[in-house]
Write a protein that holds these residues in place. Structure first.
Motif, mmCIF file in Angstrom:
data_model
loop_
_atom_site.group_PDB
_atom_site.id
_atom_site.type_symbol
_atom_site.label_atom_id
_atom_site.label_comp_id
_atom_site.label_asym_id
_atom_site.label_seq_id
_atom_site.Cartn_x
_atom_site.Cartn_y
_atom_site.Cartn_z
ATOM 1 N N SER A 186 0.865 -1.344 -0.025
ATOM 2 C CA SER A 186 -0.264 -0.042 0.015
ATOM 3 C C SER A 186 0.949 1.205 0.002
ATOM 4 O O SER A 186 2.094 1.184 0.207
ATOM 5 N N LYS A 187 0.353 2.352 -0.427
ATOM 6 C CA LYS A 187 1.306 3.649 -0.324
ATOM 7 C C LYS A 187 1.654 3.724 0.843
ATOM 8 O O LYS A 187 3.020 4.225 1.012
ATOM 9 N N GLU A 188 0.853 3.794 1.948
ATOM 10 C CA GLU A 188 1.580 3.882 3.251
ATOM 11 C C GLU A 188 2.690 2.983 3.881
ATOM 12 O O GLU A 188 3.781 3.610 4.121
ATOM 13 N N ASP A 234 5.715 4.204 1.416
ATOM 14 C CA ASP A 234 6.483 5.480 1.829
ATOM 15 C C ASP A 234 7.269 5.043 2.909
ATOM 16 O O ASP A 234 8.537 5.647 2.805
ATOM 17 N N THR A 292 8.404 3.049 -7.163
ATOM 18 C CA THR A 292 7.083 3.669 -7.520
ATOM 19 C C THR A 292 5.920 2.757 -7.369
ATOM 20 O O THR A 292 5.902 1.345 -7.294
ATOM 21 N N GLN A 293 4.693 3.149 -7.143
ATOM 22 C CA GLN A 293 3.527 2.537 -6.818
ATOM 23 C C GLN A 293 2.791 1.716 -7.747
ATOM 24 O O GLN A 293 2.348 2.783 -8.740
ATOM 25 N N LYS A 315 -2.797 0.359 -5.617
ATOM 26 C CA LYS A 315 -3.610 1.341 -4.988
ATOM 27 C C LYS A 315 -4.304 1.164 -3.812
ATOM 28 O O LYS A 315 -5.140 1.724 -3.326
#
Length: 623
Positions: A267-269, A272, A287-288, A291
């Motif tokens: 996940s994005k979280e 990061d 890179t993600q 989503k």
């Protein structure tokens, strides 16, 4: 056709195919971060070669070699490429053994020379000033045994590859295969040409964990065969977690570098967080490609006793439920808890003595085989003893009889006549009842007790190595802690004393039925919810230190020396392990960090900007 092969191409996949179609062949190094689909790129590359160059390979009797790190990975890749006969997928040990196996005379010469080296090492220790008389006597016993081994080796008709070495029985272990093959590859141009002619393409998966001497030997194969040969590496230096691995591959201007920055897992979280961890490493920013909405939090907690640690873990899970309204944080099978070392998992799953016997000062084959159950003493229990006891407990008498007919000397048709069948079955029933009792809750029976039951009732023909240790015929090898055979003898003594019931906890661990796994052992795996526990106090692992990584402890003298000499040291090692463990999370990540100075730890974590400040919690937040 594999789903991986059918997945959309990335820029790295397209670039790699372009290189594979170039002649003269070029060599390449694909650097692919966690969750990027590195194995997918590997499988796509193998499939491309079969589809576009397979006819030529078949006509010439050639194959593509794909070298992986584990048997499990090899099977997965083999299945994904459709079991193509043009592709040989194997571990590095199996691949090297396949190459050198035909040269049996050379193997025998090497073994004799290896035994001679061991004798010479012991003679030098005997003559060394300061060696105690008792140690000298032990060394002389070792030399006598090695001399007997040397004589036995002369009569060995054929050598085979096993997990551990037994020269007089014609068995070569993992270490022997590596040393022998590297020696032959470095010295024999003819062998290097043979390899290049049979395998014009060799791909190495998990290249960062490949032994440097293997990379060097394969590079020599490339040099010997020139532009007719393609050597390709797939890996990620940030995921190097074994000290024996090469990590970054040596620079070669002729190699093509392919970077694959996508992350399709996290996940994005979570992404990061792992990008922030990686930022101070090699700086590759992923890179993600996923989503999914998730979460990433860290709980910085004080050092407490083991019982309080367990309570804190539960409170952290409850806190995650209250924050996200996600009850699965408390549901069995939905959370993976990553600990630093196997010992921590072993303590929690109640097989600490079994772990210690197979790990503490044990031979490398036992240590490596502890994780995947391949160590020969463990394999016997996993494949026969525990399944037999489980089947008996289930009351499946038909399957019990099948297992006994397959393994028990008492049911050998050539030995049984008339009423002897009934007598044999009665004896085996007594043995089975005793076995179940010895493995039952509350039993004080040891592993040796179980083995004696199996042996005395002829339930199974025991491995000759087990019998040798059970009868005490290997006692003279048990004194030398720096010798692999001596280590094995000591480990077997400890193994025999282990409570047999500990095997049930180990079985859960082996079958991944436990919520616990080690941070080193989950590379390549992924889970929806991950809790990774950072605990130097309980881990006591010299290779890693989260207190040093987060700036709570100073570097040691050796660390500082390694920094000056440009060598690997504790902080980059710990950073890589932290990256690997955090990047296992698909949706949600929780880090629990136990430390003696909570406030300083929080201050430093904020300064490092790994987690958002609002996602940093302490013990007061658990109430």
């Amino acid at each position: 056709m594999s789903k991986r092969i059918n997945s959309p191409d990335t820029e790295a996949d397209i670039t790699l195919r372009t290189y594979l179609d170039i002649y003269p062949h070029v060599c390449f190094n694909m650097i692919a971060g966690a969750g990027s689909g590195k194995t997918t790129s590997l499988i796509k590359a193998l499939s491309h070669i079969v589809q576009n160059h397979g006819a030529k390979l078949k006509m010439r009797g050639q194959h593509v070699a794909c070298i992986t790190y584990t048997e499990i990975a090899a099977r997965e890749i083999w299945d994904d490429v459709g079991n193509s006969p043009l592709i040989d997928v194997s571990t590095i040990h199996s691949f090297l053994w396949k190459i050198i196996r035909p040269f049996q005379k050379d193997i025998k010469d090497w073994v004799i020379e290896r035994v001679g080296e061991k004798i010479k090492e012991r003679e030098e220790r005997i003559n060394r000033s300061g060696t105690r008389a008792t140690t000298k006597e032990k060394l002389r016993k070792e030399i006598n045994k090695l001399n007997r081994q040397a004589n036995a080796v002369e009569k060995v008709p054929f050598f085979n590859y096993g997990t551990g070495s037994s020269y007089d029985n014609g068995i070569l272990g993992h270490d022997d295969i590596i040393k022998m093959a590297v020696s032959y590859l470095n010295s024999s141009e003819v062998l290097r040409k043979i390899i290049g002619q049979k395998y014009p393409y060799i791909f190495v998966d998990e290249s960062q964990d490949t032994f440097p001497e293997i990379v060097e030997a394969l590079s020599l194969v490339r040099i010997t065969n020139g532009d007719r040969f393609c050597l390709g590496f797939f890996g990620d230096p940030m995921q190097k977690i074994y000290p024996s691995g090469i990590g970054d591959l040596p620079g070669d201007r002729e190699w093509k570098i392919i970077k694959k920055p996508e992350n399709f897992r996290c996940s994005k979280e979570v992404l990061d967080v792992i990008n922030n961890i990686r930022r101070t490493g090699d700086g590759l920013e992923q890179t993600q490609g996923n989503k999914t909405v998730g979460s990433a939090r860290i709980f910085v907690l004080p050092l407490v006793d083991e019982q309080q640690r367990t309570e804190y873990l539960r409170k952290v899970q409850e806190k995650c439920v209250s924050i996200s309204d996600d009850q699965l944080w408390l549901a069995d099978g939905h959370v993976k808890i990553l600990v630093l070392v196997h010992r921590m998992a072993a303590k929690r799953l109640k097989f600490p003595k079994l772990f210690a016997a197979m790990n503490d000062n044990a031979p490398l084959s036992f240590k490596n085989g502890l994780t995947d159950g391949s160590a020969w003493p463990l394999a016997f229990f996993l494949k026969f003893v525990l399944p037999l006891a489980t089947t008996k407990l289930k009351g499946d008498n038909t399957m019990v009889m099948r297992m006994l007919r397959a393994h028990s000397p008492r049911l050998n048709k050539e030995q049984l006549k008339g009423t002897e069948v009934r007598q044999a079955l009665e004896q085996l029933k007594v043995g089975l009842d005793m076995l179940v009792k010895q493995l039952g809750d509350g039993s004080q029976s040891t592993v040796l007790d179980v083995l004696n039951t199996l042996k005395n009732t002829d339930m199974v023909k025991l491995d000759e190595r087990l019998i040798r240790y059970m009868e005490g015929n290997a006692e003279e090898t048990d004194e030398l802690e720096d010798d692999e055979e001596g280590k094995e003898a000591l480990s077997m003594q400890n193994f025999f004393a282990v409570p047999a019931v500990e095997f049930w906890g180990y079985l859960k661990y082996y079958n991944n039925q436990s919520p616990f796994a080690t941070q080193q052992g989950v590379k390549g795996a992924q889970f929806d919810r991950v809790i990774t526990i950072l605990d130097d106090d309980e881990g006591k692992h010299a290779q890693f230190s989260y207190d040093k990584y987060f700036g709570l402890k100073e570097l040691s003298t050796d660390d500082s020396k390694n920094v000056k000499e440009g060598k690997d040291y504790v902080i980059p090692r710990t950073r890589r392990l932290f990256y690997v463990s955090c990047s296992r999370a698909k949706k949600h990540l929780v880090v629990i960090y136990y430390t003696a100075d909570v406030e300083k730890a929080i201050m430093n974590i904020k300064r490092m900007k790994i987690f958002p400040e609002e996602q940093i919690f302490k013990v007061e937040d658990l109430n």
